[in-house]
Design an enzyme around this catalytic site. Structure first.
Site, PDB file in Angstrom:
ATOM      1  N   GLN A 142       0.836  -1.205   0.000  1.00 43.88           N
ATOM      2  CA  GLN A 142       0.000   0.000   0.000  1.00 43.88           C
ATOM      3  C   GLN A 142       0.870   1.255   0.000  1.00 43.88           C
ATOM      4  OE1 GLN A 142      -3.623   0.193   0.157  1.00 43.88           O
ATOM      5  NE2 GLN A 142      -3.051   2.253  -0.431  1.00 43.88           N
ATOM      6  N   ARG A 312      -1.833   0.666  -6.993  1.00 39.68           N
ATOM      7  CA  ARG A 312      -1.490  -0.630  -6.393  1.00 39.68           C
ATOM      8  C   ARG A 312      -1.012  -1.583  -7.488  1.00 39.68           C
ATOM      9  NH1 ARG A 312      -3.728  -2.144  -1.578  1.00 39.68           N
ATOM     10  NH2 ARG A 312      -2.118  -3.725  -1.780  1.00 39.68           N
TER      11      ARG A 312
HETATM   12  N1   CP Z   1      -6.236  -1.031   0.508  1.00 35.72           N
HETATM   13  C1   CP Z   1      -6.366  -2.364   0.538  1.00 35.72           C
HETATM   14  O1   CP Z   1      -5.446  -3.102   0.882  1.00 35.72           O
HETATM   15  O2   CP Z   1      -7.587  -2.803   0.139  1.00 35.72           O
HETATM   16  P1   CP Z   1      -8.101  -4.306   0.224  1.00 35.72           P
HETATM   17  O3   CP Z   1      -8.304  -4.633   1.672  1.00 35.72           O
HETATM   18  O4   CP Z   1      -9.395  -4.286  -0.551  1.00 35.72           O
HETATM   19  O5   CP Z   1      -7.080  -5.205  -0.397  1.00 35.72           O
END
Ligand code: CP
Ligand code: NVA
Length: 326
Positions: A142, A312
């Site tokens: 992230q 991402r």
């Molecule tokens: N931001 C993120 O990691 O989203 P998810 O939980 O949907 O993977």
């Protein structure tokens, strides 16, 4: 520190694990962001030649699961869904056995779980790269996408390429829970020379060891990591405002109590007005409008949350290429 200008990550990352943002050096972090931007712009293509990434996810996920799956598909590889509920892991097969077996079939593992120690145990027994796809302690994939998004706004040169020296001295203000996302933002920001401020209510500070580690890394780049207990002081003059859920996965039972503790900490229009006029708004998603962020702010002109979510994909393509040697 001299910034890397080449678009190739050094072979130094080949075969390594990414358990923490701090597993990367400052140069390696910069190289990954540059490669991610090159891939996004279509100036580079990488072939992972049929490599297989196993996804072991013990928690829900939309972005991480889908972006890893699409990243591997676009690089010519594939993913295998190894959700513990459909493997013997869910029935108690030891990590030591699972990791050694999966290492014979797969080329890398992306693992989302609760304890960082469980991730470390997988890494210990695996002979292939293990990637932290979120634990209770960190979310390094992230953070790569987040700083790519910051760099696109503030560190893009006239030729459209990233000039990451321009990140030096910018301030990212995170308001909310001192959680996994905050920890990786602190460490990765410190490596990039970004000042990171964590604004949180008393009792919701980031992990003390991660704070100390990020301060050490920041000192080497001439930047700072600060913890403040007043929302306005935290965001004043910042170039990026960031928030995340008040109750992370695994803290569902604390939801009501946390909503009381975080009263006054919503990232709303009044807080955005205290930031630098050019500031962008970030959120890792999923978001709860009216709790940690107002609907107006997440949908407002400063919001970059969907670019951030897209990033991402690009950041993880760069990471996979660097670890797997595309
Ligand atoms: N931001 C993120 O990691 O989203 P998810 O939980 O949907 O993977
Ligand atoms: N802090 C959140 C991030 C979700 C992407 C959680 O761990 O649930």
């Amino acid at each position: 520190m001299e910034s890397p200008s080449a678009s190739n990550p050094s072979d130094a990352l080949l075969g390594r694990d990414l358990l923490s943002s701090a597993d990367l050096s400052a140069t390696e972090t910069q190289e990954l962001l540059i490669l991610a931007a090159e891939l996004k712009a279509g100036r580079r293509s990488i072939d992972l030649g049929g490599k297989v990434l196993g996804l072991i996810f013990s928690k829900a996920s939309t972005r991480t699961r889908v972006s890893f799956t699409v990243a591997m598909a676009r690089l010519g590889g594939q993913t295998l869904d190894l959700n513990p509920s459909v493997t013997q892991v869910g029935r108690g097969e030891p990590i030591a056995d699972t990791a050694r077996v999966l290492s014979r079939y797969c080329d890398a593992l992306a693992i989302r779980t609760f304890a960082q120690a469980e991730l470390a145990e997988y890494a210990h027994w695996s002979s292939i790269p293990v990637i932290n796809a979120l634990t209770d302690l960190e979310h390094p994939c992230q953070a790569l996408a987040d700083y790519l998004t910051l760099a696109e706004r503030f560190a893009t040169a006239d030729d459209g390429r990233l000039d990451l020296d321009r990140l030096q001295g910018l301030t990212l203000a995170y308001v909310g829970d001192g959680n996994n996302v905050a920890h990786s933002l602190m460490l990765c920001g410190a490596l990039l020379g970004v000042n990171v401020r964590i604004g949180c209510p008393v009792g919701f500070e980031p992990n003390a060891a991660v704070l100390e580690q990020s301060r050490r890394l920041a000192a080497a780049r001439g930047s700072e990591v600060a913890v403040l207990h007043a929302p306005v002081a935290a965001v004043r003059g910042a170039h990026a405002l960031y928030t995340d859920v008040w109750a992370s996965m695994g803290q569902e039972e604390e939801k009501a109590e946390r909503q009381r503790a975080f009263a006054g900490w919503c990232l709303n229009e009044e807080l955005v007005a205290e930031a630098d006029p050019s500031a962008i708004v970030l959120h890792c998603l999923p978001a709860y409008r009216g709790l940690e962020i107002s609907a107006g702010v997440i949908e407002g002109s400063a919001s970059r949350v969907f670019d951030q979510a897209e990033n991402r994909l690009h950041a993880q393509q760069a990471l996979l290429a660097a670890l797997l040697g595309g």
